[in-house]
Enzyme design. Structure first.
Site, PDB file in Angstrom:
ATOM      1  N   ASP A  78     -20.605  -8.334 -53.391  1.00 37.41           N
ATOM      2  CA  ASP A  78     -20.116  -8.506 -52.034  1.00 37.41           C
ATOM      3  C   ASP A  78     -20.453  -7.268 -51.208  1.00 37.41           C
ATOM      4  O   ASP A  78     -20.561  -6.154 -51.737  1.00 37.41           O
ATOM      5  CB  ASP A  78     -18.617  -8.803 -52.009  1.00 37.41           C
ATOM      6  CG  ASP A  78     -17.765  -7.666 -52.550  1.00 37.41           C
ATOM      7  OD1 ASP A  78     -18.111  -7.125 -53.613  1.00 37.41           O
ATOM      8  OD2 ASP A  78     -16.754  -7.316 -51.915  1.00 37.41           O
ATOM      9  N   GLU A 143     -14.930  -6.417 -54.247  1.00 42.56           N
ATOM     10  CA  GLU A 143     -14.735  -4.967 -54.238  1.00 42.56           C
ATOM     11  C   GLU A 143     -14.549  -4.438 -52.825  1.00 42.56           C
ATOM     12  O   GLU A 143     -13.748  -3.532 -52.584  1.00 42.56           O
ATOM     13  CB  GLU A 143     -15.925  -4.273 -54.904  1.00 42.56           C
ATOM     14  CG  GLU A 143     -15.641  -2.833 -55.345  1.00 42.56           C
ATOM     15  CD  GLU A 143     -15.861  -1.807 -54.254  1.00 42.56           C
ATOM     16  OE1 GLU A 143     -15.415  -0.653 -54.425  1.00 42.56           O
ATOM     17  OE2 GLU A 143     -16.488  -2.133 -53.221  1.00 42.56           O
TER      18      GLU A 143
END
Length: 391
Positions: A78, A143
């Site tokens: 991500d 994250e």
């Protein structure tokens, strides 16, 4: 087994960057990795976790081998939003190469590390035919987001299903000036506070009839800002405190407010705990209250624990591998913000190593093609050393 043609991480990184995996969207990045790793013998598990009030998050755990030693590579696909795309010199999801640089959101944080490690693993398997133990990937899509449905829950699943690693390497971009200059062996803790002082509202012409809470809060802010929390230690700089806001919500210039709120954050080393710092803040509030009175309230939010992976065989192995490939003996650092290593440290020794971090989260985020290939070579040296000389 004879070594085959080297796997180039550059086209893999381009494919990953072209996946618009802005938190919490998977964007095809995990599917790409799952297909690649499955082709090379990994057993892959797509793990989707949910929590009320948070977005669903897709994660990937992939493992080859069933015995120890078990080395896990942890990372995330991500990325943060690119901002105004027209501000980029190259489209943020085009993965254009201009000169020696590959441009794109996530190029360094941290799809570059993911691509480099995957390429290193593929070459290691081509060379040896087997890992000499187990290798795994823990790749999250959470994250850069709330970090609730990602690494934390994947680790719980790993423990419940017998996949606990002996050591973990997180691919966060750790280097500062030059590839190889820094390995992160720990991180500072984070604790945020909201403190409110209440007094009595009144007219500015008659301050004796009011009880102004602003001087009380100013006294507290002065005390905590001037305090020396510690002098640091062998692996950590001194802890720091930063005031982020003081607010009275008062638009009038002739009214003494009845309430003032301040927010501040403490980034702390292993000399402290969340509880010891809460106790300290409480004692500072009590001291100001004894001097100036007021009604006080305080809440706190735990961001992360301070932790340290003590230098030893595993740290030395990675340090030596980096030095062999770059000619630089990396310094061991605990600086910076937080990463998912803060969760992994509860399960096994963990450290962070990846490329330089000069452009992370910036417009025109980019990585040198030469640096990307060199990062892959370092990861390959770590794999060879780990499975030939397990720490």
């Amino acid at each position: 087994m004879t070594k085959n043609t080297s796997t180039d991480p550059v086209p893999l990184l381009q494919d990953l960057v072209r996946c618009r995996s802005v938190t919490p969207d998977e964007g095809g990045a995990l599917t790409l990795l799952e297909n690649l790793l499955s082709t090379h013998g990994f057993t892959c598990h797509r793990l989707i976790f949910k929590a009320e009030g948070t977005p669903d998050v897709e994660n990937l755990f992939a493992r080859i081998g069933t015995t120890g030693p078990h080395l896990c590579f942890a990372g995330h696909t991500d990325v943060v939003p690119p901002g105004r795309e027209e501000d980029w010199s190259h489209p943020p999801f085009a993965a254009d190469i201009d000169g020696d640089f590959l441009y794109g959101r996530g190029a360094t944080d941290m799809k570059g590390s993911v691509a480099a490690f995957a390429a290193a693993v593929i070459d290691h398997l081509k060379s040896t035919g087997k890992p000499g133990g187990s290798m795994s990937f823990l790749i999250t899509g959470d994250e850069e987001g709330p970090a609730i449905n990602g690494t934390v829950k994947v680790l719980e699943w790993m423990r419940a299903n017998g996949h606990m690693p002996d050591h973990c390497l997180v691919g966060e971009p750790s280097c500062v000036e030059k590839l190889g200059d820094t390995i992160k062996i720990g991180r500072r803790g984070s604790l945020s506070f909201v403190v409110t002082a209440e007094g009595r509202q009144g007219h500015v012409a008659y301050p004796h009839k009011a009880d102004n809470p602003i001087p009380k809060m100013a006294r507290l802010i002065t005390r905590i800002s001037e305090a020396t929390l510690d002098s640091g230690n062998a692996h950590f700089d001194p802890s720091t405190l930063a005031v982020t806001t003081i607010d009275v919500g008062n638009p009038a210039g002739n009214v003494i407010p009845s309430r003032v709120t301040a927010k501040f954050n403490i980034r702390f080393n292993t000399e402290h705990s969340h509880q010891s710092l809460r106790d300290w803040v409480s004692s500072e509030i009590e001291a100001v209250k004894a001097e100036q009175g007021g009604i006080w309230s305080v809440t706190s939010h735990e961001g992360a624990d301070a932790f340290l992976t003590e230098p030893g065989a595993f740290v030395g192995l990675v340090q030596d591998a980096v030095a062999r490939e770059t000619g630089i003996l990396p310094r061991l650092s605990t600086s910076g913000g937080t990463s998912d290593a803060r969760f992994i440290k509860d399960y096994c020794p963990v450290l962070e190593f990846g490329p330089t971090n000069a452009t992370i989260h910036m417009t025109d985020e980019r990585i040198s093609v030469e640096e990307l290939r060199a990062t892959k070579a370092i990861y390959g040296a770590i794999l060879e050393a780990y499975f030939n000389n397990q720490p």
